[in-house]
Design a protein around this motif. Structure first.
Motif, mmCIF file in Angstrom:
data_model
loop_
_atom_site.group_PDB
_atom_site.id
_atom_site.type_symbol
_atom_site.label_atom_id
_atom_site.label_comp_id
_atom_site.label_asym_id
_atom_site.label_seq_id
_atom_site.Cartn_x
_atom_site.Cartn_y
_atom_site.Cartn_z
ATOM 1 N N UNK A 139 0.862 -1.321 -0.075
ATOM 2 C CA UNK A 139 0.057 0.024 0.135
ATOM 3 C C UNK A 139 0.866 1.547 0.024
ATOM 4 N N UNK A 140 2.021 1.300 0.652
ATOM 5 C CA UNK A 140 2.893 2.424 0.762
ATOM 6 C C UNK A 140 3.734 2.565 -0.647
ATOM 7 N N UNK A 141 4.080 1.300 -1.271
ATOM 8 C CA UNK A 141 4.852 1.589 -2.604
ATOM 9 C C UNK A 141 3.973 2.089 -3.478
ATOM 10 N N UNK A 142 2.594 1.584 -3.646
ATOM 11 C CA UNK A 142 1.721 1.860 -4.635
ATOM 12 C C UNK A 142 0.876 3.387 -4.504
ATOM 13 N N UNK A 143 1.198 3.902 -3.033
ATOM 14 C CA UNK A 143 0.773 5.321 -2.990
ATOM 15 C C UNK A 143 -0.542 5.263 -2.213
ATOM 16 N N UNK A 144 -1.008 4.019 -1.981
ATOM 17 C CA UNK A 144 -2.371 4.151 -1.451
ATOM 18 C C UNK A 144 -2.378 4.572 0.057
ATOM 19 N N UNK A 145 -1.259 4.291 0.991
ATOM 20 C CA UNK A 145 -0.945 4.656 1.976
ATOM 21 C C UNK A 145 0.239 5.660 2.073
ATOM 22 N N UNK A 146 0.352 7.221 2.320
ATOM 23 C CA UNK A 146 1.374 7.720 2.374
ATOM 24 C C UNK A 146 2.445 7.255 3.400
ATOM 25 N N UNK A 147 3.831 7.250 3.030
ATOM 26 C CA UNK A 147 4.945 7.142 3.717
ATOM 27 C C UNK A 147 5.968 7.833 3.589
ATOM 28 N N UNK A 148 6.500 8.612 4.598
ATOM 29 C CA UNK A 148 7.778 9.363 4.550
ATOM 30 C C UNK A 148 9.047 8.692 4.528
ATOM 31 N N UNK A 149 8.885 7.372 5.099
ATOM 32 C CA UNK A 149 9.916 6.539 5.545
ATOM 33 C C UNK A 149 10.470 6.059 4.098
ATOM 34 N N UNK A 150 9.449 5.563 3.225
ATOM 35 C CA UNK A 150 9.967 5.049 1.954
ATOM 36 C C UNK A 150 10.134 6.113 0.863
ATOM 37 N N UNK A 151 9.690 7.249 1.271
ATOM 38 C CA UNK A 151 10.156 8.369 0.341
ATOM 39 C C UNK A 151 11.499 8.905 0.870
ATOM 40 N N UNK A 152 12.248 8.454 1.576
ATOM 41 C CA UNK A 152 13.640 8.609 1.771
ATOM 42 C C UNK A 152 13.945 9.700 2.787
ATOM 43 N N UNK A 153 12.554 10.262 3.806
ATOM 44 C CA UNK A 153 12.955 11.044 4.970
ATOM 45 C C UNK A 153 14.070 10.624 5.920
ATOM 46 N N UNK A 154 14.966 11.531 6.266
ATOM 47 C CA UNK A 154 15.710 10.929 7.403
ATOM 48 C C UNK A 154 15.210 10.580 8.547
ATOM 49 N N UNK A 155 15.880 9.744 9.187
ATOM 50 C CA UNK A 155 15.529 9.106 10.526
ATOM 51 C C UNK A 155 15.736 10.022 11.753
ATOM 52 N N UNK A 156 14.563 10.162 12.397
ATOM 53 C CA UNK A 156 14.558 11.052 13.563
ATOM 54 C C UNK A 156 14.447 10.331 14.805
ATOM 55 N N UNK A 157 14.653 10.921 16.027
ATOM 56 C CA UNK A 157 14.668 10.216 17.348
ATOM 57 C C UNK A 157 13.113 9.880 17.654
ATOM 58 N N UNK A 158 12.030 10.709 16.924
ATOM 59 C CA UNK A 158 10.685 10.301 16.943
ATOM 60 C C UNK A 158 10.614 8.961 16.360
ATOM 61 N N UNK A 159 11.141 8.909 15.204
ATOM 62 C CA UNK A 159 11.067 7.594 14.342
ATOM 63 C C UNK A 159 11.610 6.318 15.374
ATOM 64 N N UNK A 160 12.706 6.510 15.942
ATOM 65 C CA UNK A 160 13.455 5.380 16.540
ATOM 66 C C UNK A 160 12.594 5.122 18.008
ATOM 67 N N UNK A 161 11.848 6.272 18.429
ATOM 68 C CA UNK A 161 10.977 5.847 19.534
ATOM 69 C C UNK A 161 9.915 5.232 19.224
ATOM 70 N N UNK A 162 9.370 5.181 17.880
ATOM 71 C CA UNK A 162 8.328 4.555 17.540
ATOM 72 C C UNK A 162 8.728 2.999 17.387
ATOM 73 N N UNK A 163 9.967 2.785 16.645
ATOM 74 C CA UNK A 163 10.616 1.562 16.415
ATOM 75 C C UNK A 163 10.646 0.842 17.775
ATOM 76 N N UNK A 164 11.270 1.358 18.813
ATOM 77 C CA UNK A 164 11.448 0.813 20.176
ATOM 78 C C UNK A 164 10.057 0.370 20.628
#
Length: 334
Positions: free
Chosen positions: A203-228
């Motif tokens: 869904x993210x690759x086809x654009x059905x669900x927007x994804x900043x991560x797959x678009x190449x956005x830089x990893x942030x502390x916020x994203x690391x928190x979500x990962x943990x």
């Protein structure tokens, strides 16, 4: 000199430690679900971490898990994959965006016993005790009190509560699937994560669900928190820790301790997310938590006072009991 009671055994200590970790992860799930709405990342980004990281961590056990999955019934697999997978995550994220972390932590787990009891009664004709019916009524009243705190013309508060109730219904399907499955916790986690990760990735690759991560956005502390929290905590630790807690403490005691997770959510949401605790939300939340505790706690029976007539009488069927294996999506066996 009065004694303080027998010391905790090593198994009880391990069970309490595992349950404490589980409650912490459940509370973190509610907080992180609400945090998605105010972050720079999309629900699809967090879903990729939620379902992708557990597969990475559990990769050594994937072949064995997939072999075991082949022997499970399709209906049970569907209940697990839908009830705790991407559908549940997206509905929960939508409800969190329209309400608060406190409501996520209270409404979803609080409504699950109501929905599970209704589903079991409708599908199998099972019944529960009068005490549990009163407790379920208390849950309903508490949620109604919470839903009525919204004010404002948009009705977003009421809508958010309704969406969170839908998330509780979806999680109830997972709860029934978890009670029926023959899979171990690792295999059940794979059933939840693998199809969800494939779907959200497509869904993210086809654009059905927007994804900043797959678009190449830089990893942030916020994203690391979500990962943990979502990927490692919810996806791996909570399910395994809850399974240990049930084994060492028993399901009723573990479920009773787990019902305290909304309290932790409400306490942490104030300093971490800047939420304001409305008085009616507090009253409704206390009513929901107390009712869930009453639903799970079994009354103590005194054997000495039981007459021979009562002792020899036929015993009624066991009441229906339900509690989410984790307010966040891990797998556990009863």
């Amino acid at each position: 000199m009065p004694t303080s009671g027998p010391p905790l055994s090593r198994r009880q200590g391990l069970g309490l430690l595992a349950m404490a970790l589980t409650v912490l992860v459940w509370a973190s799930f509610a907080l992180s679900i609400r945090a998605i709405a105010t972050s720079s990342w999309t629900p699809a980004d967090v879903a990729l971490l939620r379902f992708g990281l557990p597969l990475l961590v559990l990769a050594p056990w994937l072949p064995r898990a997939l072999r075991r999955v082949r022997g499970e019934r399709p209906a049970v697999l569907a209940a697990l994959a839908i009830g705790a997978g991407l559908p549940y995550f997206l509905v929960c994220a939508a409800g969190g965006a329209m309400s608060s972390a406190t409501l996520v932590g209270v409404v979803v787990p609080g409504s699950v016993p109501v929905f599970v009891t209704a589903l079991v009664a409708a599908l199998w004709g099972a019944s529960c005790s009068r005490r549990q019916l009163v407790a379920l009524a208390g849950v309903v009243v508490g949620i109604v009190v919470i839903a009525g705190t919204g004010g404002g013309s948009s009705g977003s508060h009421v809508a958010g509560t309704a969406v969170l109730l839908a998330a509780g219904l979806v999680w109830s399907v997972y709860t029934l699937g978890l009670r029926a499955t023959r899979l171990d916790p690792v295999s059940a986690a794979v059933v939840v994560c693998l199809p969800s990760f494939v779907v959200v990735l497509l869904a993210s690759v086809t654009g059905l669900l927007p994804s900043h991560l797959l678009a190449g956005a830089s990893v942030t502390r916020e994203l690391l928190m979500f990962a943990a929290v979502q990927g490692v905590g919810v996806g791996v630790l909570a399910g395994l820790a809850y399974a240990v807690a049930i084994r060492e403490l028993g399901a009723p005691r573990a479920a009773t301790i787990g019902a305290l997770s909304p309290v932790l959510v409400a306490v942490l949401a104030v300093p971490l997310l800047g939420e304001h605790l409305d008085a009616r939300v507090l009253v409704g939340g206390v009513l929901v938590v107390a009712s869930v505790l009453a639903f799970h706690v079994r009354p103590v029976r005194r054997a000495r006072s039981v007459s021979p007539e009562v002792r020899d009488a036929p015993r009624p069927a066991a009441p229906v009991s339900a509690r989410p294996g984790l307010v966040a999506g891990g797998a556990s066996r009863r």
